[in-house]
Design an enzyme around this catalytic site. Structure first.
Site, PDB file in Angstrom:
ATOM      1  N   TYR A  73       0.820  -1.191   0.000  1.00 14.46           N
ATOM      2  CA  TYR A  73       0.000   0.000   0.000  1.00 14.46           C
ATOM      3  C   TYR A  73       0.866   1.258   0.000  1.00 14.46           C
ATOM      4  O   TYR A  73       0.522   2.269  -0.628  1.00 14.46           O
ATOM      5  CB  TYR A  73      -0.932   0.004   1.209  1.00 14.46           C
ATOM      6  N   LYS A 112     -17.300   2.220   3.009  1.00 12.78           N
ATOM      7  CA  LYS A 112     -18.080   2.066   4.234  1.00 12.78           C
ATOM      8  C   LYS A 112     -17.810   0.666   4.796  1.00 12.78           C
ATOM      9  O   LYS A 112     -17.388  -0.240   4.043  1.00 12.78           O
ATOM     10  CB  LYS A 112     -19.571   2.296   3.964  1.00 12.78           C
TER      11      LYS A 112
END
Length: 343
Positions: A73, A112
């Site tokens: 990442y 979410k």
């Protein structure tokens, strides 16, 4: 970290050629849906994908036409060409990667549920505001055209005064780890119930004067099925259900003194049925044809970056924090705990 000059330069570039280069963190099925969406948008580019496995990232990049593939990442976050980081990991893993991206000055769209809990959410929102970096929650229903359509139907008086809202969202999800494991923030609430709560909030933001709820838990202590009842200050009663253990009808109903609105799917509305007195059918209103429904949140982020604002109009930070606080309160009542709650 990006400087204000570099941020403005990126915004100016997007104004000139219209392209927002998106980097996706996580290469699961949510990332696939995002990739399908981005490939269908002229205004956005599938630029970079990052996974903890370089091989998986490279395979994903080949399949969905990404320019860059990263085996960490951090490498994606460090890529100066990424205009927006889309955090598509499980919500249990949102905090660390979003914090790293914001510290590097990278605008973020976070799936979410936004974070594991309110404490994490407040820290991330505070960091974004401190660093003056754009941040948004990817609760996709908030960005869709159906929201404005329903609001207009309500405000125009088509169904009179709203008095009752019901909404259900249920999927039979078996024993998926992300539902059963506390360390992955399991349960139905953060995965599905968040849509039901947002269904109320995006049409009826009045203060909540009382909240009652029940849940049925798994052997691992996660909520599998829950029922939530809200009374709002304006006299509206809202009954909400979500379940990871059964196939729900997924319908939302807004009932007024002169009729009702039936939304066919609170998770991705396609049709709004308007009924008059005595449930007499008036009309069906269909939403515009979509790619996946995700396109609206990406386009909203792009416009926000061009406009130089730090949060989207469709889902401001205050709403994200409000819903996270509601979910913390519900989990505390149910005794549903995650490891990060005690950090």
């Amino acid at each position: 970290m990006l400087t204000r000059y570099e941020t403005n330069r990126k915004a100016n570039r997007m104004k000139q050629n219209g392209i927002m280069r998106v980097g996706i963190v996580g290469a699961g099925w949510i990332a696939e849906k995002a990739a399908i969406t981005l490939n269908g948008l002229q205004e956005c580019e599938c630029y970079a994908i990052a996974s903890r496995s370089l091989e998986k990232a490279q395979a994903f990049a080949r399949q969905w036409h990404f320019t860059k593939a990263y085996g960490s990442y951090a490498e994606l976050i460090a890529d100066e060409n990424v205009d927006l980081v889309y955090v598509a990991t499980p919500h249990s893993h949102h905090f660390d990667v979003t914090k790293e991206a914001l510290q590097a000055g990278k605008p973020c769209l976070v799936e979410k549920a936004f974070m594991a809990n309110l404490r994490q959410s407040k820290e991330i929102v505070s960091l974004a505001r401190e660093r003056q970096v754009f941040l948004a929650e990817a609760i996709w229903t908030r960005y869709q055209p159906a929201v404005g359509m329903v609001r207009e139907l309500i405000s125009s008086g088509r169904i009179g005064t709203p008095r009752l809202v019901t909404a259900t969202l249920g999927y039979s999800m078996g024993d998926k780890p992300r539902i059963m494991r506390p360390d992955l923030c399991g349960g139905a609430l953060l995965d599905l119930g968040v849509y039901a709560l947002n269904f109320v909030r995006m049409f009826f933001p009045a203060p909540i004067v009382s909240m009652e709820s029940q849940c049925v838990k798994s052997a691992t202590g996660m909520d599998l099925t829950n029922a939530i009842s809200l009374v709002l200050e304006d006299g509206l009663l809202c009954n909400l259900q979500s379940s990871a253990a059964c196939v729900g009808d997924n319908i939302g109903v807004i009932a007024g003194t002169d009729g009702n609105l039936i939304i066919d799917n609170i998770n991705n509305p396609q049709k709004i049925t308007v009924n008059g007195p005595d449930r007499t059918f008036v009309e069906d209103i269909h939403v515009p044809r979509q790619i996946t429904g995700y396109e609206y949140q990406f386009l909203a982020c792009r416009q926000a970056l061009i406009d130089g604002i730090l949060e989207p109009h469709e889902m401001p930070h205050a709403e994200t924090l409000f819903v996270m606080e509601l979910m913390d309160t519900l989990r505390q009542k149910w005794g549903v705990r995650y490891p990060m709650d005690s950090e």
